[in-house]
Structure formats: structure tokens, C-alpha cells
Write a protein that holds these residues in place. Structure first.
Motif, PDB file in Angstrom:
ATOM      1  N   PHE A 273      19.390  59.613  40.317  1.00 48.70           N
ATOM      2  CA  PHE A 273      18.894  59.710  41.692  1.00 48.70           C
ATOM      3  C   PHE A 273      17.403  60.004  41.746  1.00 48.70           C
ATOM      4  O   PHE A 273      16.909  60.638  42.678  1.00 48.70           O
ATOM      5  CB  PHE A 273      19.677  60.754  42.495  1.00 48.70           C
ATOM      6  CG  PHE A 273      21.111  60.379  42.728  1.00 48.70           C
ATOM      7  CD1 PHE A 273      21.438  59.264  43.481  1.00 48.70           C
ATOM      8  CD2 PHE A 273      22.141  61.136  42.195  1.00 48.70           C
ATOM      9  CE1 PHE A 273      22.763  58.908  43.707  1.00 48.70           C
ATOM     10  CE2 PHE A 273      23.470  60.801  42.412  1.00 48.70           C
ATOM     11  CZ  PHE A 273      23.784  59.682  43.169  1.00 48.70           C
ATOM     12  N   ALA A 274      16.672  59.544  40.734  1.00 48.08           N
ATOM     13  CA  ALA A 274      15.227  59.768  40.681  1.00 48.08           C
ATOM     14  C   ALA A 274      14.523  58.956  41.760  1.00 48.08           C
ATOM     15  O   ALA A 274      15.076  58.017  42.346  1.00 48.08           O
ATOM     16  CB  ALA A 274      14.695  59.382  39.311  1.00 48.08           C
ATOM     17  N   LEU A 275      13.281  59.318  42.005  1.00 50.50           N
ATOM     18  CA  LEU A 275      12.452  58.586  42.959  1.00 50.50           C
ATOM     19  C   LEU A 275      12.387  57.116  42.562  1.00 50.50           C
ATOM     20  O   LEU A 275      11.999  56.787  41.432  1.00 50.50           O
ATOM     21  CB  LEU A 275      11.042  59.174  42.973  1.00 50.50           C
ATOM     22  CG  LEU A 275      10.038  58.525  43.930  1.00 50.50           C
ATOM     23  CD1 LEU A 275      10.399  58.858  45.372  1.00 50.50           C
ATOM     24  CD2 LEU A 275       8.621  58.994  43.605  1.00 50.50           C
TER      25      LEU A 275
ATOM     26  N   ALA B 136      15.718  60.872  33.982  1.00 45.41           N
ATOM     27  CA  ALA B 136      14.776  60.547  35.051  1.00 45.41           C
ATOM     28  C   ALA B 136      13.356  60.406  34.518  1.00 45.41           C
ATOM     29  O   ALA B 136      12.568  59.614  35.003  1.00 45.41           O
ATOM     30  CB  ALA B 136      14.830  61.620  36.136  1.00 45.41           C
ATOM     31  N   ALA B 137      13.006  61.164  33.470  1.00 52.35           N
ATOM     32  CA  ALA B 137      11.640  61.131  32.951  1.00 52.35           C
ATOM     33  C   ALA B 137      11.276  59.766  32.408  1.00 52.35           C
ATOM     34  O   ALA B 137      10.096  59.423  32.275  1.00 52.35           O
ATOM     35  CB  ALA B 137      11.485  62.190  31.861  1.00 52.35           C
ATOM     36  N   ALA B 138      12.272  58.937  32.068  1.00 46.65           N
ATOM     37  CA  ALA B 138      11.996  57.623  31.493  1.00 46.65           C
ATOM     38  C   ALA B 138      11.734  56.565  32.549  1.00 46.65           C
ATOM     39  O   ALA B 138      11.394  55.443  32.238  1.00 46.65           O
ATOM     40  CB  ALA B 138      13.172  57.188  30.626  1.00 46.65           C
ATOM     41  N   LEU B 139      11.884  56.954  33.833  1.00 44.50           N
ATOM     42  CA  LEU B 139      11.763  55.956  34.892  1.00 44.50           C
ATOM     43  C   LEU B 139      10.308  55.757  35.290  1.00 44.50           C
ATOM     44  O   LEU B 139       9.540  56.718  35.356  1.00 44.50           O
ATOM     45  CB  LEU B 139      12.558  56.401  36.111  1.00 44.50           C
ATOM     46  CG  LEU B 139      14.068  56.556  35.868  1.00 44.50           C
ATOM     47  CD1 LEU B 139      14.711  57.158  37.092  1.00 44.50           C
ATOM     48  CD2 LEU B 139      14.685  55.231  35.537  1.00 44.50           C
ATOM     49  N   PRO B 140       9.879  54.534  35.613  1.00 48.21           N
ATOM     50  CA  PRO B 140       8.504  54.304  36.056  1.00 48.21           C
ATOM     51  C   PRO B 140       8.305  54.768  37.490  1.00 48.21           C
ATOM     52  O   PRO B 140       9.227  54.720  38.291  1.00 48.21           O
ATOM     53  CB  PRO B 140       8.359  52.775  35.948  1.00 48.21           C
ATOM     54  CG  PRO B 140       9.767  52.266  36.156  1.00 48.21           C
ATOM     55  CD  PRO B 140      10.658  53.305  35.539  1.00 48.21           C
TER      56      PRO B 140
END
Length: 412
Positions: A148-150, A407-411
Motif C-alpha cells: 500500500f505504498a505511495l 515499500a522501499a523498493a518502489l519508485p
């Protein structure tokens, strides 16, 4: 012929309370019901705050200033300053709960027919306030497999139209528990500045971030003209019934417009402000115990859910909710079945079906929000009930949900 207004017909049932009638019947049948559907904490309201109301020497409980008592606004400004926010008393309008702050923000920043972009799933009551103010919600969808990341900023860019006037975020998120990083907030503010939009930031759960420091939108460089914060003491001090919130902005034009709306309802709750003012005097260490307890509840809930076959549950970074995918045909049907047809050792539970947290039709049908707001003994029992229910439910499906990535891996 008498008719209900279009707004009245469009107003949805609360996504947290839609199963309440079935829960009441189950309770009347003698079942033990674990309430995981609504964010009502069981942590005690601070005794010093309650004593301030009990011991108040009041002969006439009169109106206060439309923006709230000066004494409380000064105490609240000091609270924000300790949190690193450049806020003074004159930036604060005390509201009747966070709900009125959301209403004032929409009434002040948007006209009927304007659009507000909100990352979904989102706090279900935003829909009600949008209907009440004639505002259209444009969703940008976050995915469970991405924690559910940005979503990418390009998704927000594509959603902007000439009618777009604001982006609304909830940080930490209700219902997902996602916590925005400083970089994500800065990127959202830059987008708002580029398109002349307000950034409305719902910060009701600011005290409960477990894995990273909290960052307020008001801390960001250049926040003054664009940012409007809505806040509440309901969760912070476990004082939902006090109905005391706040609208906070450094934009004086927004402030004065919101203040005129505040004058129309005359004043916020007098007794509630007495309680809130006493709570604002509590030391910062007050939150250590409640934050640690919620973190322990989160860890318990996530561990139990992730151990259930077919359940997908991201690890929330804040607030006190998880949004999980269940291996069922429909979580609303499943929630009703839990209360009408199921019990384990005469126990069952109430959940919030997640379809009420989405604007896009069809989304959230297999997802559910769980509020980990009850003590760990009861929470453990509730998770055991859920595990048994998922094995017995006749509408169980064996579809494999996508795996969750960090989530940290998402652009951005």
C-alpha cells in the motif's frame, strides 16, 4: 411529494458500522464479540485529563471563541512546536473532532464540482464529507502487493484535471497503516505547488509510528501556502468521546475562511477543550507506553494473520490498523456470516469489509480492515476465531494473492 435530498440518498453507510446490527443480534444471543471493526482504543484516557473536567469550577458552561479557547490553543501550539512544527496559536482552529476539521478543509479549499485526489484505500468517511460538500473524489490506487505504498507520482499527474484543487493524504494511513517518508511528502508537496493545489494532510495518528520517525507535512520547506493539516486528540489520548480536533494551517487566507465556517457553528466543545488542555500538559514520555502497546498488538496481529493459509497481510508502519486480503469470496458476506452463523467456543468477531475504503467499484471485495485496539489476550482469542472461521467458511476461495514487496523498493 416529499423527497430526500440527492446528498441524503448518496450518503453511504459507515464502512466500520455496517455490520453493527448483526453484531448486536449476536451479542443478544450470548456470544462473545471481539470488536475489531472500529478504531475505538481500550487504552485508558489519561486520568489527569478526566480530572480536569471533574474538578472544573464552572457555574455557566458558555460559548467560547469560535476558534477555541486561547488557553487551549496556546497549549496545543506548544505541543506542535515540541514536535518540530512552526505553529503558533493563531494558526489553529479547534474543531468538533477531526471530522469537523476535514469538513472545514473541504469547504474552504474546494468548490462544489471540484475534485480532490486521494490515494485509495482511504478513510471511508472522506466519501461522506465529499458528498456533503459537493466535491468529487478522484482515486489513485495503492496495491496490497506493494505494501500500500505511495503510487508513482505519474499516477497522480494523470489524475489531475482543471477541476482538481487538492490532494488529501492520511499519514499514517487509516486503513492501511502506511507511513509516508519525508521524500514522499516532499514529492507530493512539489506536485501540489507545480499544479497550484492544496495538500490536505490528515495526521490523526502521528504519535503511532513504529519503524521510522514521523514527518508532518507542515515541517516541509515551503509548506505555508499549500498545506492544511487536520488533527484530533481522539486517538492520541484515547479520548474519542471528547470530540476535539483541530485545523492547522500557515495560510492566513485559508485560516480566515475556515474560521468563518467555525463561527457558524459558534464554538467547539467546552468540556472537551478542558480535557484536551490538561492532556496537552502531559510529558512526552506519556506516549511511550501506549505506542509500545500498539506496536506489540501490531506484531501479534500481523504474525497471526501471516500464519493463516491464503491470507496476505502487509506489515503496517503506523496507526493501529491492518488491511489484509482474505481467501473468501466477499468480506462483507464473510463478516455477516461470522456474526450470524459462526462461533468458536461461543466467540466471534466484527471486521470492517474493505470495499467501503475504495472509491473504485469492485476493489476491496476480498480485503478487510482489522483494528488492533483491544488487549492482547482478547486479540489473540479473536485471531484464533478468525483462523477457525476461515477454515469453515463455505465461501472460501483458494486464489493466490500476489506476494508483497518491500515499500522501499518502489519508485517514487
Amino acid at each position: 411529494m416529499l423527497e430526500i435530498s440527492q446528498r441524503g440518498r448518496a450518503m453511504p453507510v459507515s464502512p466500520f458500522r455496517k455490520l453493527a446490527p448483526y453484531a448486536e443480534k449476536a451479542h443478544q444471543q450470548g456470544k462473545i464479540i471481539y470488536p475489531l471493526n472500529i478504531g475505538q482504543p481500550d487504552i485508558e484516557t489519561p486520568p489527569a485529563a478526566l480530572d480536569a473536567v471533574r474538578n472544573a469550577d464552572i457555574r455557566v458552561l458558555g460559548y467560547t471563541h469560535g476558534a477555541g479557547t486561547e488557553s487551549y490553543r496556546r497549549k496545543l501550539a506548544a505541543y506542535y512546536q515540541r514536535a518540530g512544527l512552526p505553529v503558533v496559536m493563531e494558526d489553529i482552529i479547534v474543531t468538533t473532532g477531526g471530522s469537523e476539521a476535514i469538513l472545514f478543509a473541504m469547504l474552504t479549499c474546494l468548490n462544489p464540482g471540484d475534485e480532490v485526489i486521494i490515494q485509495e484505500p482511504f478513510y471511508g468517511t472522506y466519501t461522506a464529507f465529499a458528498i456533503a460538500t459537493g466535491v468529487r473524489i478522484v482515486p489513485v490506487t495503492a496495491r496490497i502487493e506493494d505494501n500500500f505504498a505511495l503510487p508513482p507520482l505519474a499516477d497522480f499527474e494523470r489524475a489531475i484535471t482543471p477541476r482538481t484543487k487538492a490532494i488529501l493524504i492520511c499519514n499514517p494511513s487509516n486503513p492501511t497503516g502506511y507511513v509516508y517518508s519525508r521524500a514522499e511528502l516532499e514529492s507530493m508537496l512539489a506536485l501540489c505547488k507545480a499544479h497550484h493545489l492544496y495538500l490536505i494532510s490528515d495526521e490523526a495518528y502521528r504519535e503511532f509510528c513504529y519503524d521510522a520517525p514521523y514527518v508532518s507535512a507542515l515541517e516541509l520547506a515551503g509548506a505555508e501556502p499549500n498545506v492544511v493539516v487536520v488533527d484530533t486528540i481522539s486517538k492520541r489520548y484515547s479520548a474519542c468521546g471528547a470530540r476535539v480536533g483541530a485545523l492547522v494551517t500557515l495560510n492566513k487566507e485559508v485560516y480566515m475562511a475556515a474560521f468563518r465556517f467555525a463561527q457558524m457553528r459558534v464554538s467547539p466543545p467546552g468540556l472537551g477543550m478542558l480535557l484536551a488542555e490538561a492532556a496537552a500538559d502531559l510529558p512526552e514520555t506519556y506516549f511511550d507506553a501506549s505506542k509500545a502497546e500498539y506496536q506489540a498488538r501490531r506484531d501479534l496481529t500481523v504474525a497471526r494473520l501471516q500464519a493463516m493459509p491464503g491470507v496476505v497481510c502487509p506489515r503496517p508502519g503506523g496507526a493501529f490498523y491492518v488491511l489484509a486480503h482474505l481467501p473468501v469470496d466477499d468480506t462483507e458476506k464473510f463478516g455477516q456470516w461470522l456474526l450470524e452463523s459462526f462461533s468458536y467456543e461461543n466467540q466471534t468477531l466484527v471486521l470492517s469489509p474493505a470495499n467501503g475504503f475504495y472509491q473504485t467499484p469492485g476493489l476491496g471485495q476480498q480485503e478487510v480492515r482489522i483494528a488492533y485496539v483491544i488487549n492482547r489476550t482478547d486479540l489473540e482469542a479473536a485471531m484464533t476465531c478468525l483462523a477457525h472461521a476461515l477454515r469453515e467458511y463455505p465461501g472460501r476461495v483458494e486464489l493466490q494473492a500476489p506476494p508483497i514487496v518491500e515499500a522501499a523498493a518502489l519508485p517514487l
